[in-house]
Scaffold this active site. Structure first.
Site, PDB file in Angstrom:
ATOM      1  N   THR A 125      -0.791  -0.794  -4.623  1.00 13.35           N
ATOM      2  CA  THR A 125      -1.847   0.195  -4.801  1.00 13.35           C
ATOM      3  C   THR A 125      -1.613   1.399  -3.900  1.00 13.35           C
ATOM      4  O   THR A 125      -0.982   1.289  -2.843  1.00 13.35           O
ATOM      5  CB  THR A 125      -3.220  -0.419  -4.477  1.00 13.35           C
ATOM      6  OG1 THR A 125      -4.230   0.589  -4.570  1.00 13.35           O
ATOM      7  CG2 THR A 125      -3.258  -1.008  -3.070  1.00 13.35           C
TER       8      THR A 125
ATOM      9  N   LEU B 162       4.151   0.525  -2.273  1.00  9.36           N
ATOM     10  CA  LEU B 162       4.260   0.630  -3.732  1.00  9.36           C
ATOM     11  C   LEU B 162       5.527   1.384  -4.111  1.00  9.36           C
ATOM     12  O   LEU B 162       6.268   0.965  -5.020  1.00  9.36           O
ATOM     13  CB  LEU B 162       3.021   1.330  -4.281  1.00  9.36           C
ATOM     14  CG  LEU B 162       2.893   1.540  -5.788  1.00  9.36           C
ATOM     15  CD1 LEU B 162       1.422   1.692  -6.178  1.00  9.36           C
ATOM     16  CD2 LEU B 162       3.673   2.740  -6.308  1.00  9.36           C
TER      17      LEU B 162
ATOM     18  N   GLU C 167       0.839  -1.203   0.000  1.00  9.43           N
ATOM     19  CA  GLU C 167       0.000   0.000   0.000  1.00  9.43           C
ATOM     20  C   GLU C 167       0.874   1.252   0.000  1.00  9.43           C
ATOM     21  O   GLU C 167       1.755   1.397   0.852  1.00  9.43           O
ATOM     22  CB  GLU C 167      -0.887   0.042   1.252  1.00  9.43           C
ATOM     23  CG  GLU C 167      -1.949  -1.029   1.308  1.00  9.43           C
ATOM     24  CD  GLU C 167      -2.752  -0.950   2.603  1.00  9.43           C
ATOM     25  OE1 GLU C 167      -3.933  -1.332   2.583  1.00  9.43           O
ATOM     26  OE2 GLU C 167      -2.206  -0.520   3.644  1.00  9.43           O
ATOM     27  N   CYS C 168       0.636   2.147  -0.930  1.00 11.87           N
ATOM     28  CA  CYS C 168       1.186   3.496  -0.939  1.00 11.87           C
ATOM     29  C   CYS C 168       2.708   3.512  -0.772  1.00 11.87           C
ATOM     30  O   CYS C 168       3.440   3.331  -1.732  1.00 11.87           O
ATOM     31  CB  CYS C 168       0.500   4.344   0.135  1.00 11.87           C
ATOM     32  SG  CYS C 168       0.688   6.130  -0.125  1.00 11.87           S
ATOM     33  N   GLY C 169       3.216   3.721   0.436  1.00 12.53           N
ATOM     34  CA  GLY C 169       4.656   3.695   0.647  1.00 12.53           C
ATOM     35  C   GLY C 169       5.263   2.367   0.250  1.00 12.53           C
ATOM     36  O   GLY C 169       6.408   2.310  -0.215  1.00 12.53           O
TER      37      GLY C 169
END
Length: 465
Positions: A434, A336, A332-334
């Protein structure tokens, strides 16, 4: 019909963001703990940082309650599952009391207070205002039907005369007592802020100064009155969430440190409930990822640790090798960002894991901010086709260089920015990356699928021996 039990509780709400809700909530939590009360804290909305500080002040895990992500029934059940019947429960709101996703205030702090039948203590900044503040508070109260208000705490009060005039104005217009008046106290360098708000507690090197500051704030609040307000709450029906855990069937690694700290407790607990043994790693000092059947990489601030992450080639290579072997990875986010080829920050390029065929650029302003929904329209390791995912995103980064023919995405954004052109959910082998953060209480596929894929990977490893 569920049995009803007392859950002393208060919602700390504000007239706006920046009113002082977090400082008041932390000061209350710490003061109540020092008095020997069992304190449980909750944060309204998707927020990792304030929840981390609330956990620090209360010395107990803090939970998020989000009507958009979970729905009202799950929020209420989560509250009675993790709240206390004996001490005091503090629910910190977000933004202004009436602020939601639309002009009607859908999913607002007011709506959460109604869902929990919790009295509201309103925090209001008195900076450069006197009698007008009474009118503003009256307007908010009048627009909050079916809500109970216990009192008001003033922030940034200039002096005794200022406090008296503002307090009388509020009392005359609303009947509410001012139960606290905090003067203008400089937080100083020990409570710095970053673009998401306060610096995360595990990155703050001045926690002793923070505690002293909170102790000072608490002296300006009538603590006994705050407890009385909490204890005036009506009983709630006890219909808890299931908390049973299955027998251990796999080992899932979790990257958790100051670079990757954005994890909801419920997400980790959901994995354990499905039978996962969690093994924690840090890509800062660790060099290997041994003995795991899947990997979960949450968000955080990798951009503030780029030198250390880039220099730890042993860990990055180990992760890349496992990804090439088909290790299921949910990022997730970081996470990714860490799986990308590189991150460009302030004109300098830093090598990352080279699992995803993308390069990342950090910007000065948010790229994605707020709630997100996406439809699954392509095969991926974790979510079924046709499913709708609800989550939230807050990222200052974006992919800038990628090979279009090598990029496979699985999510079509309906709300939110996503990763690439309203697309998200980048898939490489058994890797799913994501920008959307999900909460396990609102998205059960997350834990179920990650454990299922971990068991399948474990079985393949066993068959090779």
């Amino acid at each position: 019909m569920a049995d009803c039990f007392p859950y002393p509780r208060i919602v700390i709400a504000g007239l706006s963001g920046g009113a002082g809700k977090t400082i008041v909530s932390l000061a209350l939590a710490r003061a109540f703990v020092k008095k020997g009360l069992d304190v449980r804290c909750f944060k309204k909305g998707p927020d990792y940082i304030d929840a981390g500080w609330l956990a620090f002040a209360s010395k107990k895990p803090a939970r998020n309650l989000d009507l958009f992500l979970m729905g009202d029934e799950v929020c209420r059940r989560s509250f009675v599952t993790y709240g206390t019947m004996e001490g005091i429960n503090i629910i910190e709101g977000n933004k202004g009391l009436l602020d939601g996703v639309d002009a009607k205030g859908s999913f607002s702090t007011k709506t959460l207070a109604q869902t929990l039948e919790a009295p509201i203590i309103l925090v209001a900044s008195a900076h450069k205002v006197t009698a007008t503040l009474g009118a503003i508070v009256k307007g908010v109260v009048d627009c909050s039907s079916n809500c109970s208000f216990g009192g008001v705490i003033l922030n940034r009060v200039a002096g005794e005369r200022h406090r008296k005039v503002v307090s009388e104005s509020i009392k005359q217009r609303t009947g509410l007592d001012v139960i606290g008046a905090i003067p203008r106290i400089e937080k100083g360098a020990f409570m710095p802020e970053r673009h998401l708000g306060l610096l995360p507690v595990d990155e703050n090197a001045s926690v002793n100064e923070v505690l002293s500051f909170l102790d000072e704030v608490a002296t300006y609040i009538d603590m006994e009155r705050a407890v009385e307000i909490g204890r005036s709450s009506p009983p709630l029906g006890y219909l808890p969430l299931p908390t049973e855990k299955k027998q251990k069937v796999c080992r899932i690694g979790v990257l958790k440190d100051s670079a990757f700290s954005f994890y909801y407790p419920e997400n980790l607990e959901a994995l354990e409930a499905q039978g996962a043994e969690l093994v924690f790693f840090s890509p800062l000092p660790d060099t290997t990822l041994d003995g795991i059947d899947a990997l979960y990489i949450g968000g955080g601030f990798p951009e503030t640790h780029l030198e250390a992450l880039s220099q730890n080639a042993s860990f990055r290579n180990a992760l890349k090798n496992l990804a090439s072997l088909g290790l299921p990875i949910y990022a997730e986010c970081g996470g990714l960002m860490f799986l990308s080829r590189s991150i460009d920050y302030k004109g300098k390029r830093h090598e990352m894991c080279n699992v995803l065929p993308v390069d990342i650029e950090m910007l000065e302003k948010p790229v994605g901010h707020g709630y997100a929904t996406a439809v699954v329209d392509n095969e991926n390791p974790f979510y079924p086709l046709g499913a709708t995912i609800k989550g939230h995103e807050f990222h200052y980064s974006r992919p800038i260089a990628y090979e279009q023919e090598k990029i496979r995405t699985s999510l079509q954004m309906q709300k939110g920015a996503g990763a690439i052109g309203k697309r998200d959910g980048i898939v490489v082998n058994s890797v799913f990356a994501t920008y959307i953060h999900v909460h396990a209480l609102g998205e059960p596929h997350f834990a179920q699928a990650l454990v299922r894929r971990a068991c399948a990977f474990k079985a393949r490893k066993t068959s090779y021996r």
